[in-house]
Design an enzyme around this catalytic site. Sequence first.
Site, short mmCIF file in Angstrom:
data_model
loop_
_atom_site.label_atom_id
_atom_site.label_comp_id
_atom_site.label_asym_id
_atom_site.label_seq_id
_atom_site.Cartn_x
_atom_site.Cartn_y
_atom_site.Cartn_z
CE1 TYR A 72 -50.78 74.20 46.52
CE2 TYR A 72 -51.11 73.45 44.26
CZ TYR A 72 -51.62 73.92 45.46
OH TYR A 72 -52.96 74.10 45.59
CG PHE A 124 -67.03 52.15 57.35
CD1 PHE A 124 -66.97 51.36 58.49
CD2 PHE A 124 -66.53 53.44 57.42
CE1 PHE A 124 -66.42 51.85 59.67
CE2 PHE A 124 -65.99 53.94 58.59
CZ PHE A 124 -65.93 53.15 59.72
CG ASP A 125 -69.32 54.62 60.45
OD1 ASP A 125 -68.34 54.26 59.79
OD2 ASP A 125 -69.24 55.15 61.56
CG ASP A 215 -64.74 51.07 51.70
OD1 ASP A 215 -63.53 51.25 51.94
OD2 ASP A 215 -65.64 51.41 52.49
CB ALA A 217 -60.20 50.41 54.54
CE LYS A 258 -59.75 52.23 58.44
NZ LYS A 258 -60.20 53.58 58.14
CG HIS A 450 -70.38 56.16 66.35
ND1 HIS A 450 -69.49 55.12 66.45
CD2 HIS A 450 -69.99 56.87 65.26
CE1 HIS A 450 -68.60 55.20 65.47
NE2 HIS A 450 -68.89 56.23 64.74
N1 F0G Z 1 -64.21 52.34 54.63
C1 F0G Z 1 -63.99 51.42 55.59
C2 F0G Z 1 -64.27 49.99 55.33
C3 F0G Z 1 -63.52 51.84 56.83
O1 F0G Z 1 -63.32 50.95 57.78
C4 F0G Z 1 -63.26 53.22 57.04
C5 F0G Z 1 -62.78 53.70 58.31
C6 F0G Z 1 -63.49 54.11 56.00
C7 F0G Z 1 -63.97 53.63 54.80
C8 F0G Z 1 -63.25 55.59 56.15
O2 F0G Z 1 -61.90 55.85 56.16
O3 F0G Z 1 -61.45 56.79 58.45
O4 F0G Z 1 -59.83 57.08 56.58
O5 F0G Z 1 -61.95 58.32 56.59
N2 F0G Z 1 -62.78 53.01 59.35
C9 F0G Z 1 -62.26 53.37 60.65
C10 F0G Z 1 -62.62 52.31 61.63
C11 F0G Z 1 -62.59 54.74 61.10
O6 F0G Z 1 -62.42 52.54 62.83
O7 F0G Z 1 -63.05 51.23 61.24
P1 F0G Z 1 -61.26 57.07 57.00
#
Ligand code: F0G
Length: 460
Positions: A72, A124-125, A215, A217, A258, A450
């Site tokens: 843990y 990002f969304d 950010d 990823a 990613k 979406h």
């Molecule tokens: N930031 C970026 C640039 C992303 O592309 C994503 C996720 C996230 C943050 C959020 O990360 O999914 O681990 O919670 N992108 C995926 C996509 C979902 O399909 O582009 P997450």
Amino acid sequence: MDLPFSESFKIKMVENIHRSSRPERETWIKEARYNLFNLRSNQVYIDLLTDSGTGAMSDKQWSEMMLGDESYAGASSYYKMKEAIKEITGFDYFLPTHQGRAAENVLFSAMIKEGDIIPGNTHFDTTKGHIEFRRAHAIDCTIDEAFNTTLDYPFKGNIDVDKLEKVLKSHPKEMIPLIIVTITCNSSGGQPVSMANMKAVRELANKYEIKVFYDSARFAENAYFIKTKEEGYAGKSIREIVREMFSYADGMTMSSKKDAIVNMGGFIGFREKELFEKASMFNILFEGFISYGGMSGRDMNALAQGLYEGTDFNYLETRIRQVAYLGQKLKDYGVPVQYPFGGHAIYVDAKRFLPHFPVEEYVAQTLAVELYLEGGIRGVEIGTLLADRDPETGKNRYPELELVRLTIPRRVYTNNHMDYVFAALANVYDRRHEIKKGFKIVKEAPILRHFTVELERVKN
Ligand code: F0G
């Protein structure tokens, strides 16, 4: 004869996939309310919905899974992850989270309050969702070049420093808790940010005393583009470039699904202890104790190994050249795609593909559905559905770009699969003049709609 380029891996384990018939796909997509997220994966032949968590782990990552320490607190897996993060990014402090948006949730809980302004390149969304959920505002300061899909510009993820400075100048610094730079910029086409731009953002941030978070990823793919496109970096290793990139940031959020090539996981990296400690409280509240934060020990081990593999030049070259292989075929055929090609996906420009189609009927979604019907390929709409409604007016936000993203999972498909995707999209392109009717919404969620939206075909 020159030896051709070929992949830097061989395949040790396979998963069977199946083709379907067009009548089957017509039934399934209707049952799915024309939302590709609602399809079952076995109704899809080639799944290009996302590159997130869909990659193939290596033999070394799988063996790390067996060595996971599930304690843990204070697990050796936590320290393995800490060491990898320190070595690759330079950040001394980190918090594990279960994925990228969880990292956003924790970090923003510590930093963002109602009414704040968070400038950046196209957020990002989920990032925007977490900002707007806190009644704060994401301001897009991406360079204008990003919105012209045909313009050959090497770093379309860049921030327009004049736009950024205008934002910084016109608000008190208490209202701008951070600038977010997304590397690569997913929403504008997986486009990289140059090192020069990262430096320029850092200088502005210093001048106005504002923090900068990346950010991250797809930070390794961003580094590959810096190495191959930016003057002065050809002779540097990916790891050296990555270290320099992060030297201009105060911290990072990471979706490890990613560029760390794991199926689940994320983290936040911090330079300062103070902010790390503040965020730790939210991590414990939302994710779990700070030495596992939503991840099991085995997953932390695989993530640490994935960070090393994901920053290997040969791996990155294989990956990004495969994306470009598909992109070049489509471009040569005349299919309008975002150019230069991004790191993780090919973005088809739906407005140029279907120029006479009404955007109110969701042009990119219509094209994504057509591609599914044609070949059982699942792409994803990056357009009006993804953009959600304006939280103030309740009206649809029509983004400048209506795209269908063909996202390539890491180390999963072969170039024969890319040939299949190309042929299917070329067929849709050949019959594009017959595509005249789109969709209307019958059900939607107020935020991130979406994923769950339900659609119906527009009737004559
Ligand atoms: N930031 C970026 C640039 C992303 O592309 C994503 C996720 C996230 C943050 C959020 O990360 O999914 O681990 O919670 N992108 C995926 C996509 C979902 O399909 O582009 P997450």
